[in-house]
Design a protein around this motif. Structure first.
Motif, mmCIF file in Angstrom:
data_model
loop_
_atom_site.group_PDB
_atom_site.id
_atom_site.type_symbol
_atom_site.label_atom_id
_atom_site.label_comp_id
_atom_site.label_asym_id
_atom_site.label_seq_id
_atom_site.Cartn_x
_atom_site.Cartn_y
_atom_site.Cartn_z
ATOM 1 N N MET A 1 0.821 -1.203 0.000
ATOM 2 C CA MET A 1 0.000 0.000 0.000
ATOM 3 C C MET A 1 0.859 1.258 0.000
ATOM 4 N N LYS A 2 1.882 1.251 0.862
ATOM 5 C CA LYS A 2 2.768 2.414 0.908
ATOM 6 C C LYS A 2 3.499 2.612 -0.412
ATOM 7 N N ALA A 3 3.924 1.502 -1.034
ATOM 8 C CA ALA A 3 4.635 1.610 -2.315
ATOM 9 C C ALA A 3 3.721 2.196 -3.383
ATOM 10 N N ALA A 4 2.457 1.739 -3.409
ATOM 11 C CA ALA A 4 1.511 2.253 -4.391
ATOM 12 C C ALA A 4 1.237 3.728 -4.155
ATOM 13 N N PHE A 5 1.103 4.101 -2.857
ATOM 14 C CA PHE A 5 0.866 5.510 -2.540
ATOM 15 C C PHE A 5 2.062 6.363 -2.934
ATOM 16 N N GLY A 6 3.264 5.831 -2.698
ATOM 17 C CA GLY A 6 4.457 6.585 -3.068
ATOM 18 C C GLY A 6 4.581 6.776 -4.559
ATOM 19 N N ALA A 7 4.241 5.726 -5.336
ATOM 20 C CA ALA A 7 4.286 5.837 -6.795
ATOM 21 C C ALA A 7 3.267 6.845 -7.288
ATOM 22 N N THR A 8 2.039 6.814 -6.697
ATOM 23 C CA THR A 8 1.003 7.764 -7.097
ATOM 24 C C THR A 8 1.408 9.187 -6.758
ATOM 25 N N ARG A 9 1.996 9.350 -5.581
ATOM 26 C CA ARG A 9 2.432 10.677 -5.161
ATOM 27 C C ARG A 9 3.512 11.226 -6.083
ATOM 28 N N GLY A 10 4.307 10.345 -6.659
ATOM 29 C CA GLY A 10 5.344 10.805 -7.581
ATOM 30 C C GLY A 10 4.827 11.128 -8.963
ATOM 31 N N VAL A 11 3.636 10.600 -9.321
ATOM 32 C CA VAL A 11 3.085 10.817 -10.657
ATOM 33 C C VAL A 11 2.143 12.010 -10.703
ATOM 34 N N ILE A 12 1.369 12.200 -9.630
ATOM 35 C CA ILE A 12 0.318 13.224 -9.642
ATOM 36 C C ILE A 12 0.871 14.641 -9.825
ATOM 37 N N PRO A 13 1.908 15.066 -9.091
ATOM 38 C CA PRO A 13 2.387 16.451 -9.272
ATOM 39 C C PRO A 13 2.805 16.782 -10.706
ATOM 40 N N PRO A 14 3.576 15.928 -11.400
ATOM 41 C CA PRO A 14 3.891 16.270 -12.799
ATOM 42 C C PRO A 14 2.662 16.339 -13.689
ATOM 43 N N LEU A 15 1.674 15.455 -13.451
ATOM 44 C CA LEU A 15 0.441 15.500 -14.246
ATOM 45 C C LEU A 15 -0.316 16.803 -14.004
ATOM 46 N N LEU A 16 -0.412 17.199 -12.744
ATOM 47 C CA LEU A 16 -1.095 18.457 -12.432
ATOM 48 C C LEU A 16 -0.376 19.643 -13.062
ATOM 49 N N LEU A 17 0.956 19.626 -12.994
ATOM 50 C CA LEU A 17 1.725 20.713 -13.602
ATOM 51 C C LEU A 17 1.496 20.760 -15.105
ATOM 52 N N GLY A 18 1.444 19.571 -15.745
ATOM 53 C CA GLY A 18 1.191 19.524 -17.184
ATOM 54 C C GLY A 18 -0.178 20.064 -17.546
ATOM 55 N N VAL A 19 -1.203 19.686 -16.771
ATOM 56 C CA VAL A 19 -2.565 20.167 -17.039
ATOM 57 C C VAL A 19 -2.654 21.677 -16.868
ATOM 58 N N VAL A 20 -2.068 22.194 -15.790
ATOM 59 C CA VAL A 20 -2.086 23.644 -15.546
ATOM 60 C C VAL A 20 -1.358 24.386 -16.663
ATOM 61 N N THR A 21 -0.222 23.842 -17.107
ATOM 62 C CA THR A 21 0.536 24.476 -18.192
ATOM 63 C C THR A 21 -0.273 24.534 -19.477
ATOM 64 N N LEU A 22 -0.957 23.431 -19.807
ATOM 65 C CA LEU A 22 -1.783 23.412 -21.020
ATOM 66 C C LEU A 22 -2.947 24.398 -20.924
ATOM 67 N N LEU A 23 -3.564 24.487 -19.751
ATOM 68 C CA LEU A 23 -4.668 25.438 -19.571
ATOM 69 C C LEU A 23 -4.186 26.878 -19.726
ATOM 70 N N LEU A 24 -3.067 27.205 -19.103
ATOM 71 C CA LEU A 24 -2.509 28.555 -19.235
ATOM 72 C C LEU A 24 -2.108 28.846 -20.676
#
Length: 255
Positions: A1-24
Motif C-alpha cells: 500500500m505504501k509503495a503504491a501511494f508513493g508511486a502515485t504521489r510521484g506521478v500526480i504532481p507532474p500531471l497536475l503541472l502539465g494540465v495547468v501548463t496546457l490550460l494557461l
C-alpha cells in the motif's frame, strides 16, 4: 500500500503541472490572439494529432527505427571504447580529445555532410548522427563507472590469479552497470532528438523531422506541432523503455 501511494504521489504532481501548463497555454493563445505561426493552441495541436494519427504513427516508426539503430551502435561503441580506455592508458589519453571534439560537434552541420557522403535516399546518415549523439554520454558514464572499482577488489582477484577478462566480468562491469545504464538512459532521448534533427535537414521521405519541415513549409503550423508532439512521445517511450530494463536488470542483480 505504501509503495503504491508513493508511486502515485510521484506521478500526480507532474500531471497536475502539465494540465495547468496546457490550460494557461490555451488561455494565453485566446486572450492575446496569438497567431498559429507563432504558437498554436493545445486544442489545435491535439486536433491535428488525432486527425493525422496514422501519419504520425508511420513517421514515428521511421524515426524510432533510426533512433534505435543509433542507440545500439553508439552504446556498444561507447561501452567498448570505455573498457579499452580503462585498461590502456594511451587509449584513455587519446580518446579524451576525440570525445571532447564529439561533444561540441554540431549535428546541424554534420547531417548535410553525411548526406553527401552516403546516399541521400538511405537512412544511414540519420542513424550515424544518432549514434554520435549516443556515444558521448555512454562513453563518459561507462568510463566513470569502470573507475569505481575498489583497489582491494582488484588485488583480491589478482591474488587468485584471475585474468583481465575475468576481472572485468566479475568485478568491473557489475560495479559500472548503474553508470552504464545512466548513460544509456540519457542517450535514449538524445538518439530521438538527433534522428529528428537529421531528418529535418534532408534525406529520404519519411520521419518526424521531415514531416515537421513539410508541414511548416505549407504553413500548417498546428500539424507541425503535432509531429513535434509525436517526437516528444517517442522520446518518452525510449526513455521509459531503458528505465524499465535498468530497473529489471539491477533488481535482478540485487544492485
Amino acid at each position: 500500500m505504501k509503495a503504491a501511494f508513493g508511486a502515485t504521489r510521484g506521478v500526480i504532481p507532474p500531471l497536475l503541472l502539465g494540465v495547468v501548463t496546457l490550460l494557461l497555454w490555451q488561455l494565453a493563445v485566446a486572450a492575446f490572439d496569438i497567431k498559429p505561426f507563432v504558437l498554436p493552441s493545445p486544442t489545435a495541436i491535439g486536433d491535428q494529432f488525432v486527425n493525422n494519427l496514422p501519419t504520425v504513427w508511420s513517421n514515428s516508426l521511421v524515426t524510432g527505427f533510426n533512433s534505435l539503430v543509433g542507440l545500439l551502435i553508439g552504446a556498444v561503441l561507447g561501452i567498448l571504447l570505455a573498457i579499452l580506455a580503462s585498461l590502456v592508458r594511451v587509449i584513455d589519453e587519446l580518446s579524451s580529445a576525440v570525445v571532447a571534439a564529439a561533444m561540441v560537434l554540431p549535428i546541424v552541420a554534420l547531417a548535410p555532410v553525411l548526406y553527401s557522403m552516403f546516399s541521400a535516399s538511405q537512412q544511414t546518415a540519420r542513424q550515424l548522427v544518432a549514434s554520435l549523439a549516443v556515444f558521448v554520454p555512454v562513453y563518459v558514464n561507462t568510463l566513470k563507472g569502470l573507475r569505481q572499482v575498489r583497489p582491494v577488489h582488484r588485488d583480491l582477484l589478482r591474488a587468485h590469479a584471475a585474468s583481465t577478462g575475468q576481472t572485468i566480468r566479475v568485478v568491473t562491469l557489475p560495479t559500472a552497470l548503474p553508470f552504464i545504464f545512466t548513460g544509456v538512459r540519457i542517450a535514449s532521448s538524445l538518439a530521438v532528438i538527433a534522428a529528428v534533427i537529421a531528418e529535418y535537414f534532408g534525406g529520404p521521405i519519411g520521419g518526424l523531422g521531415k514531416s515537421i519541415t513539410t508541414a511548416a513549409a505549407g504553413s500548417n503550423y498546428p500539424l507541425a506541432w503535432a509531429y513535434v508532439l509525436g517526437s516528444i512521445l517517442l522520446g518518452l517511450v525510449f526513455y521509459l523503455a531503458v528505465l524499465g530494463i535498468e530497473r529489471w536488470v539491477l533488481r535482478d542483480r540485487g544492485t
